[in-house]
Design an enzyme around this catalytic site. Sequence first.
Site, PDB file in Angstrom:
ATOM      1  N   ASP A 128       0.927  -1.172  -0.033  1.00 33.68           N
ATOM      2  CA  ASP A 128      -0.010   0.069   0.141  1.00 33.68           C
ATOM      3  C   ASP A 128       1.059   1.395  -0.034  1.00 33.68           C
ATOM      4  O   ASP A 128       1.780   1.589   1.050  1.00 33.68           O
ATOM      5  CB  ASP A 128      -1.030   0.014   1.197  1.00 33.68           C
ATOM      6  CG  ASP A 128      -2.119   1.049   1.371  1.00 33.68           C
ATOM      7  OD1 ASP A 128      -2.119   1.862   0.159  1.00 33.68           O
ATOM      8  OD2 ASP A 128      -2.654   1.398   2.410  1.00 33.68           O
ATOM      9  N   ASP A 155      -2.960   2.352  -6.128  1.00 36.37           N
ATOM     10  CA  ASP A 155      -1.835   2.319  -5.230  1.00 36.37           C
ATOM     11  C   ASP A 155      -1.649   1.159  -4.141  1.00 36.37           C
ATOM     12  O   ASP A 155      -1.145   1.311  -3.277  1.00 36.37           O
ATOM     13  CB  ASP A 155      -1.837   3.586  -4.127  1.00 36.37           C
ATOM     14  CG  ASP A 155      -3.228   3.521  -3.527  1.00 36.37           C
ATOM     15  OD1 ASP A 155      -4.367   2.698  -4.004  1.00 36.37           O
ATOM     16  OD2 ASP A 155      -3.352   4.398  -2.412  1.00 36.37           O
ATOM     17  N   GLU A 156      -2.397   0.195  -4.862  1.00 35.02           N
ATOM     18  CA  GLU A 156      -2.337  -1.062  -3.983  1.00 35.02           C
ATOM     19  C   GLU A 156      -1.938  -2.294  -4.852  1.00 35.02           C
ATOM     20  O   GLU A 156      -2.464  -2.326  -5.932  1.00 35.02           O
ATOM     21  CB  GLU A 156      -3.685  -1.572  -2.883  1.00 35.02           C
ATOM     22  CG  GLU A 156      -3.915  -0.425  -1.796  1.00 35.02           C
ATOM     23  CD  GLU A 156      -4.887  -0.837  -1.120  1.00 35.02           C
ATOM     24  OE1 GLU A 156      -5.088  -0.847  -0.037  1.00 35.02           O
ATOM     25  OE2 GLU A 156      -5.879  -0.888  -1.861  1.00 35.02           O
TER      26      GLU A 156
END
Length: 436
Positions: free
Chosen positions: A11, A106-107
């Site tokens: 993350d 973003d993960e």
Amino acid sequence: MKNKKVIFLLDMDAFFASCHMAKDPSLRNKNLVVASPNRRAIVTTASYNARSFGIKAGTPIFQAKELCKDLYIANSDFSLYIEFSEKVFEIIYTNFTKDFEVASIDECYIDMTKVWKKFGSVKRAAQAMIDMIYEQTGLTSSIGISTNKFLAKMCVDFNKPKGISFLLEEDIDKKLWPLEIQKMYMVGPATQKTLNENNIFTIKDLALSDLNKIVDLLGKRGLTLWYWANGKGDDTVSREASEFKSIGNELTLNFTTTNHEEIEEIIYEVCLKVSDRAKKRYLQGTTITIVAKYLDDIGPEVYSNKERKKHLTKQESISNPTNDPEIIFSIAKQCFYELWTGQPILLLGVRLSNLKNQIEQTKQLSIDEIDLNEGIDYNEIEQIIYNLNLKFGKDKIFTGDKLVKYMEKNMVQSKFLKNDDVHISNEQIVNKWKNK
């Protein structure tokens, strides 16, 4: 973790804000927030400096300015975020493992089961990944580690930013169960309200509840949440499906939006990515599809309403194959507005399908199709010839002046009389990580 899978959830820390600071290091010490450039804007991401003032995602900009007098506002820039996101995933693919699943911009979930031992320990593998991402991009990240995706997702916030956290099944009673139910992944305000009304306030309350009762309250989602609360979850990390049937790109936001300008900007950036992938493979398509997903947590009452969907899709076909980003964007945007009725958008995606090989589809212009007044772009012709020779073998096609020189040099004993038919595949031409 013996005989169990090792799953990472990577993350990125305050991703949108961090991208602006990585691009311009002079912003690193500022109280930076990211927002759309309009009067009614809300904060989409707050840097950790800004969070110290009580500012968080969803805070109206006017309120954020009251909380922090020297607030620095960066305008949303989705091309920048996609660029950094691609860099991060490239680092994972090239240096760690191909077995990862993109969850959002973003993960991503990463299956490190076969990889971690070469780093000495699971924790060292995670630290090596965090360090390499920072060294090559300037972005910080955190990693949650477990034996399934849900537990990895739940523990990544235990130690942020730049943290590494573990949550194993044998520890859920100490680390997971005490959390308030709204802290559980996929539990939003509507689901929280329903559970609270039935005296379920913590994840432990949910885990120890009667399964049939939870299914009655929440439908199929209740079954999933109950298993998650008891530490059970999916440990399969799946790569993207082959893009040779279709080329697609999706962007899952870490906020929802109904802003028209923001939505169109996202669609455009996704179309650019789809176009770029198609061009690298010499592919064109005749069907453009828009995919939209609105807020996940739509409340348990929806499960009995078969007419309402969480995913919206619409496609349009055209007669001439294309990989032009402007054409793809124009059709995708039109499709979006034909189906959207104002829901807060969480995900936007575009697909190009019914693909054809661009080189093989190149047709010879008839005399009627050549505009003699405009002339011919010889640079474009040279590029077409280069592409054809690249695919079918060197010197299979050349212009008339080159043919004359070639025949003079070789006394008409040209390569057309020789068995020298070398082919180069598309896969060899564009041997990129996303295409494998």
